[in-house]
Design a protein around this motif. Structure first.
Motif, PDB file in Angstrom:
ATOM      1  N   VAL A  81       0.835  -1.199   0.000  1.00  0.00           N
ATOM      2  CA  VAL A  81       0.000   0.000   0.000  1.00  0.00           C
ATOM      3  C   VAL A  81       0.873   1.255   0.000  1.00  0.00           C
ATOM      4  O   VAL A  81       0.566   2.239  -0.656  1.00  0.00           O
ATOM      5  CB  VAL A  81      -0.952  -0.009   1.207  1.00  0.00           C
ATOM      6  N   ARG A  82       1.982   1.230   0.719  1.00  0.00           N
ATOM      7  CA  ARG A  82       2.836   2.411   0.859  1.00  0.00           C
ATOM      8  C   ARG A  82       3.665   2.689  -0.385  1.00  0.00           C
ATOM      9  O   ARG A  82       3.922   3.843  -0.729  1.00  0.00           O
ATOM     10  CB  ARG A  82       3.765   2.222   2.050  1.00  0.00           C
ATOM     11  N   GLY A 107       6.266   7.564  -4.094  1.00  0.00           N
ATOM     12  CA  GLY A 107       6.872   8.169  -5.267  1.00  0.00           C
ATOM     13  C   GLY A 107       5.988   9.192  -5.946  1.00  0.00           C
ATOM     14  O   GLY A 107       6.252   9.576  -7.066  1.00  0.00           O
ATOM     15  N   ALA A 108       4.932   9.646  -5.286  1.00  0.00           N
ATOM     16  CA  ALA A 108       3.975  10.587  -5.871  1.00  0.00           C
ATOM     17  C   ALA A 108       3.444  10.042  -7.184  1.00  0.00           C
ATOM     18  O   ALA A 108       3.280  10.759  -8.166  1.00  0.00           O
ATOM     19  CB  ALA A 108       4.600  11.963  -6.041  1.00  0.00           C
ATOM     20  N   SER A 109       3.188   8.762  -7.210  1.00  0.00           N
ATOM     21  CA  SER A 109       2.687   8.098  -8.404  1.00  0.00           C
ATOM     22  C   SER A 109       1.180   8.325  -8.539  1.00  0.00           C
ATOM     23  O   SER A 109       0.467   8.345  -7.539  1.00  0.00           O
ATOM     24  CB  SER A 109       2.960   6.594  -8.287  1.00  0.00           C
ATOM     25  N   PRO A 110       0.688   8.479  -9.744  1.00  0.00           N
ATOM     26  CA  PRO A 110      -0.760   8.602  -9.918  1.00  0.00           C
ATOM     27  C   PRO A 110      -1.500   7.323  -9.522  1.00  0.00           C
ATOM     28  O   PRO A 110      -2.677   7.365  -9.225  1.00  0.00           O
ATOM     29  CB  PRO A 110      -0.934   8.895 -11.402  1.00  0.00           C
ATOM     30  N   TRP A 111      -0.804   6.195  -9.504  1.00  0.00           N
ATOM     31  CA  TRP A 111      -1.448   4.946  -9.089  1.00  0.00           C
ATOM     32  C   TRP A 111      -1.840   4.999  -7.620  1.00  0.00           C
ATOM     33  O   TRP A 111      -2.811   4.361  -7.211  1.00  0.00           O
ATOM     34  CB  TRP A 111      -0.526   3.765  -9.344  1.00  0.00           C
ATOM     35  N   GLY A 112      -1.086   5.718  -6.810  1.00  0.00           N
ATOM     36  CA  GLY A 112      -1.455   5.853  -5.401  1.00  0.00           C
ATOM     37  C   GLY A 112      -2.798   6.535  -5.241  1.00  0.00           C
ATOM     38  O   GLY A 112      -3.664   6.073  -4.501  1.00  0.00           O
ATOM     39  N   LEU A 113      -2.981   7.630  -5.949  1.00  0.00           N
ATOM     40  CA  LEU A 113      -4.259   8.342  -5.901  1.00  0.00           C
ATOM     41  C   LEU A 113      -5.377   7.477  -6.467  1.00  0.00           C
ATOM     42  O   LEU A 113      -6.467   7.410  -5.908  1.00  0.00           O
ATOM     43  CB  LEU A 113      -4.159   9.652  -6.686  1.00  0.00           C
ATOM     44  N   PHE A 114      -5.105   6.811  -7.587  1.00  0.00           N
ATOM     45  CA  PHE A 114      -6.114   5.948  -8.204  1.00  0.00           C
ATOM     46  C   PHE A 114      -6.553   4.849  -7.245  1.00  0.00           C
ATOM     47  O   PHE A 114      -7.745   4.575  -7.097  1.00  0.00           O
ATOM     48  CB  PHE A 114      -5.545   5.343  -9.487  1.00  0.00           C
ATOM     49  N   THR A 115      -5.587   4.229  -6.574  1.00  0.00           N
ATOM     50  CA  THR A 115      -5.895   3.137  -5.655  1.00  0.00           C
ATOM     51  C   THR A 115      -6.771   3.620  -4.507  1.00  0.00           C
ATOM     52  O   THR A 115      -7.778   2.996  -4.176  1.00  0.00           O
ATOM     53  CB  THR A 115      -4.593   2.529  -5.101  1.00  0.00           C
ATOM     54  N   ILE A 116      -6.380   4.730  -3.908  1.00  0.00           N
ATOM     55  CA  ILE A 116      -7.148   5.251  -2.777  1.00  0.00           C
ATOM     56  C   ILE A 116      -8.519   5.740  -3.237  1.00  0.00           C
ATOM     57  O   ILE A 116      -9.528   5.510  -2.574  1.00  0.00           O
ATOM     58  CB  ILE A 116      -6.364   6.367  -2.078  1.00  0.00           C
ATOM     59  N   ALA A 117      -8.572   6.400  -4.396  1.00  0.00           N
ATOM     60  CA  ALA A 117      -9.837   6.934  -4.897  1.00  0.00           C
ATOM     61  C   ALA A 117     -10.814   5.824  -5.269  1.00  0.00           C
ATOM     62  O   ALA A 117     -12.025   6.034  -5.216  1.00  0.00           O
ATOM     63  CB  ALA A 117      -9.581   7.836  -6.098  1.00  0.00           C
ATOM     64  N   CYS A 118     -10.322   4.661  -5.656  1.00  0.00           N
ATOM     65  CA  CYS A 118     -11.207   3.562  -6.037  1.00  0.00           C
ATOM     66  C   CYS A 118     -11.576   2.650  -4.872  1.00  0.00           C
ATOM     67  O   CYS A 118     -12.635   2.032  -4.890  1.00  0.00           O
ATOM     68  CB  CYS A 118     -10.553   2.725  -7.135  1.00  0.00           C
ATOM     69  N   THR A 119     -10.727   2.572  -3.866  1.00  0.00           N
ATOM     70  CA  THR A 119     -10.962   1.635  -2.779  1.00  0.00           C
ATOM     71  C   THR A 119     -12.221   1.979  -1.993  1.00  0.00           C
ATOM     72  O   THR A 119     -13.043   1.103  -1.716  1.00  0.00           O
ATOM     73  CB  THR A 119      -9.744   1.606  -1.834  1.00  0.00           C
TER      74      THR A 119
END
Length: 72
Positions: free
Chosen positions: A34-35, A40-52
């Motif tokens: 999860v971390r 890395g300020a990756s857009p996947w981090g935002l996508f993951t949190i926004a979809c969860t």
């Protein structure tokens, strides 16, 4: 629940300690997974949190709609 099934015998205590250790390792791996995208300020981090959160809410609503009603 495990204590009732396995009892206080030495093999039972050993099994409970082993299960606890496995769960701690799994939680540590999950935390790393999860971390990792978020650091890395990756857009996947935002996508993951926004979809969860919406997916969890949807699953809860579906579960509530399909669950058999208990008599009160």
């Amino acid at each position: 629940m495990a204590k009732e099934e396995v009892s206080q015998s030495p093999p039972g205590v050993t099994a409970m300690i082993a299960v606890l250790a496995i769960m701690i390792i799994l939680l540590a791996v999950l935390a790393l997974i999860v971390r990792q995208p978020r650091c890395g300020a990756s857009p996947w981090g935002l996508f993951t949190i926004a979809c969860t959160i919406p997916i969890a809410l949807l699953m809860g609503l579906v579960d509530e709609a399909l669950a058999p009603r208990k008599s009160r």
